[in-house]
Design an enzyme around this catalytic site. Structure first.
Site, mmCIF file in Angstrom:
data_model
loop_
_atom_site.group_PDB
_atom_site.id
_atom_site.type_symbol
_atom_site.label_atom_id
_atom_site.label_comp_id
_atom_site.label_asym_id
_atom_site.label_seq_id
_atom_site.Cartn_x
_atom_site.Cartn_y
_atom_site.Cartn_z
ATOM 1 N N SER A 168 10.796 67.460 8.461
ATOM 2 C CA SER A 168 10.899 67.689 7.124
ATOM 3 C C SER A 168 11.342 69.255 7.311
ATOM 4 O O SER A 168 12.342 69.620 7.836
ATOM 5 C CB SER A 168 9.601 67.760 6.466
ATOM 6 O OG SER A 168 9.646 67.881 5.076
ATOM 7 N N GLU A 187 12.383 58.025 1.689
ATOM 8 C CA GLU A 187 11.521 59.197 2.010
ATOM 9 C C GLU A 187 10.954 59.575 0.691
ATOM 10 O O GLU A 187 9.642 59.792 0.607
ATOM 11 C CB GLU A 187 12.910 60.118 2.065
ATOM 12 C CG GLU A 187 13.357 59.977 3.608
ATOM 13 C CD GLU A 187 12.695 60.712 4.765
ATOM 14 O OE1 GLU A 187 11.850 61.267 4.453
ATOM 15 O OE2 GLU A 187 13.381 60.974 5.841
ATOM 16 N N HIS A 196 8.225 59.746 3.324
ATOM 17 C CA HIS A 196 8.446 60.703 4.193
ATOM 18 C C HIS A 196 7.383 61.223 5.068
ATOM 19 O O HIS A 196 6.049 61.092 4.818
ATOM 20 C CB HIS A 196 8.576 61.974 3.066
ATOM 21 C CG HIS A 196 9.161 63.333 3.786
ATOM 22 N ND1 HIS A 196 10.171 63.548 4.297
ATOM 23 C CD2 HIS A 196 8.242 64.309 3.667
ATOM 24 C CE1 HIS A 196 10.230 64.651 4.569
ATOM 25 N NE2 HIS A 196 9.232 65.263 4.208
#
Length: 509
Positions: free
Chosen positions: A211, A332, A418
């Protein structure tokens, strides 16, 4: 930030492991004592930079002071100042402090030769996270024959911020704004100068992150002052098409860091003529509200540490020509709709009606469009695009897609959300708070094996695992991690990614 290598070489001596439970090592700053558990020596809370407090708030990191005697390295240092964790297992335990620039090292207690090094850069939107979370414990990876380093770096307005008063107070040639990225570089310099004392090879360093940590990896790939500090890179869900704010130049729809700093100061009730000293005296917790947005506030081009956006640098071939793994998860941001407020929801606002209609058809209607468009705009298409650009340089490039979903925690999206790959990479499935089954452990064994083999040899492939194709050799081929094991295949949903690619090419040639 820099230390002559000759001086570092004199200090980088490994103390004999006279105590099998409490080993010691000698760093440039002094001697440290760690702890051995199940064949892995851990050294925690090691300072890689001076505390960024007082006059050093909003200043480039400086070398830490040395010490005499033996420093205890059995426990983690504090988290960097950040908002409440909201359940993210990647944050780690309290306390918090501005004095947080520490790192942690895990290394096999028994080793015969220098080992490859893996340096983890945590995610959290440049607002949250740390290298101290149990999720990122490096013990399991170290047992595979690598040295693992996790780091803390300044976050939020302490790490990514500017204001006219700060600009007036500093030298014209001083780097500014991207203090968190400067911290990451300082940590890599510490690794260069000290990791041999822990059995690591400073000439074989892999940076990896997820991320915001994945974004950090791509930023380090284009940062001139990070060049040569690492030799391989892994980007997990690291975006790629983002447009950063300039340090001082306002652009249409993209205010500068300095303008954002002024706006925050006004909202905090600070006087219009606030001084740099007064800003540095503001209690750190006061800087947390409102929380800056990662996609619009914490990504900066400062002109020194970062001189351009990632995608422009990759397109021009100006990134570090190192072997690269990059990829995304299958679902995600499935919960963010294109109509949502916020920077991610606004990503498609420049689409024409024809572009929107073509994508609506490609997704099979409104439900698929709303559930997957933002993920593809922010993650899937940018990852494919960066993979194509990097493979063009001739550097080994490997693309992946993570689609493993625990039976005990089925996602409403039907895919991998995610950040869900993190415990699989670190083999820390026990930290996620729910029972995971045999297929999860098989997936974790595969991912950790691919990642550590890549750190060892610049190639993730190894015996007993499905072959992962190089992106240049098989264009648009990737390795998909599925519930039934890894599978090599073409990039899924290529048609809708092609439409997104054309949209990006139109709005930002």
């Amino acid at each position: 930030m820099f230390l002559p290598l000759a001086l570092a070489a004199l200090a980088m001596t490994l103390s004999p492991l006279q105590d099998p439970v409490r080993p010691t090592a000698v760093t440039v700053q002094g001697q440290v004592r760690g702890v051995v558990d199940d064949g892995v020596a851990a050294f925690k809370g090691l300072p890689y930079a001076a505390p960024p407090v007082g006059d050093l708030r909003w200043a480039p990191p400086r070398l830490p002071a040395g010490w005499t005697g033996v420093r205890d390295a059995a426990g983690y240092g504090p988290l960097c100042i950040q908002p409440p964790a909201n359940g993210d297992p990647g944050v780690g335990p309290l306390p918090m402090s501005e004095d947080c620039l520490t790192l942690n090292v895990w290394t096999p207690a028994a080793r015969a030769a220098p080992l490859p090094v893996m340096v983890w850069i945590h995610g959290g939107g440049y607002n949250n996270g740390s290298g101290t979370a149990a999720l990122y414990d490096g013990s399991a990876l170290a047992r595979r024959g690598v040295v693992v380093v996790t780091i803390n770096y300044r976050l939020g307005r302490l790490g990514f911020f500017d204001h006219p008063a700060l600009a007036a107070d500093r030298a014209a040639d001083q780097s500014a704004g991207n203090y968190g990225v400067m911290d990451q570089i300082a940590a890599l310099e510490w690794v260069r100068d000290n990791i041999a004392a822990f059995g690591g090879d400073p000439g074989s360093v892999t940076i990896f992150g997820e991320s915001a940590g994945g974004v950090a990896v791509t930023q380090l790939m284009i940062a001139p002052s990070a060049r040569g500090l690492f030799h391989r890179a892994v980007v997990q869900s690291g975006m790629g098409r983002q447009r950063s704010a300039e340090l001082a130049l306002d652009r249409p729809g993209r205010p500068s860091a300095r303008t954002l700093g002024l706006a925050w100061a006004r909202s905090a009730g600070l006087p219009a003529g606030v001084t740099a000293d007064a800003l540095r005296a503001v209690p750190a917790e006061r800087l947390l509200a409102p929380m800056p947005a990662f996609y619009s506030d914490n990504l900066l081009i400062d002109g020194r540490i970062l001189t351009e956006d990632v995608v422009e640098a990759f397109a021009a071939g100006r990134q570090a020509p190192v072997p690269l793994i990059l990829g995304t998860n299958s679902a995600e941001f499935w919960w963010i709709r294109p109509s949502d407020a916020g920077a991610y929801g606004r990503t498609d606002d420049a689409m024409t009606e024809a572009e929107h209609d073509a994508l609506l058809a490609a997704y099979g209607g409104p439900e698929g469009h709303d559930q997957h468009l933002v993920s593809d705009l922010i993650f899937s298409e940018p990852a494919r695009h960066l993979a194509r650009l990097h493979a063009r340089t001739g550097a080994p490039t490997f693309l992946y897609r993570f689609d493993v979903v625990a039976e005990s925690n089925p996602e409403p999206s039907g895919g991998a959300t995610h950040a869900s790959e993190r415990p699989y990479v670190f083999e820390t499935l026990h930290t996620v708070g729910r029972p995971l089954g045999a297929r999860d452990h098989r997936a974790s064994d595969a991912m950790a094996g691919y990642w550590t083999d890549f750190a060892r040899a610049s190639d993730p492939n190894g015996p007993g695992r499905p072959a992962w194709p190089q992106f240049a050799a098989q264009p648009d081929a990737l390795l998909e991690f599925t519930n039934d094991g890894p599978v090599a295949r073409s990039v899924p949903h290529a048609g809708r990614l092609d439409l997104i690619e054309a949209f990006y090419a139109r709005i930002r040639p």
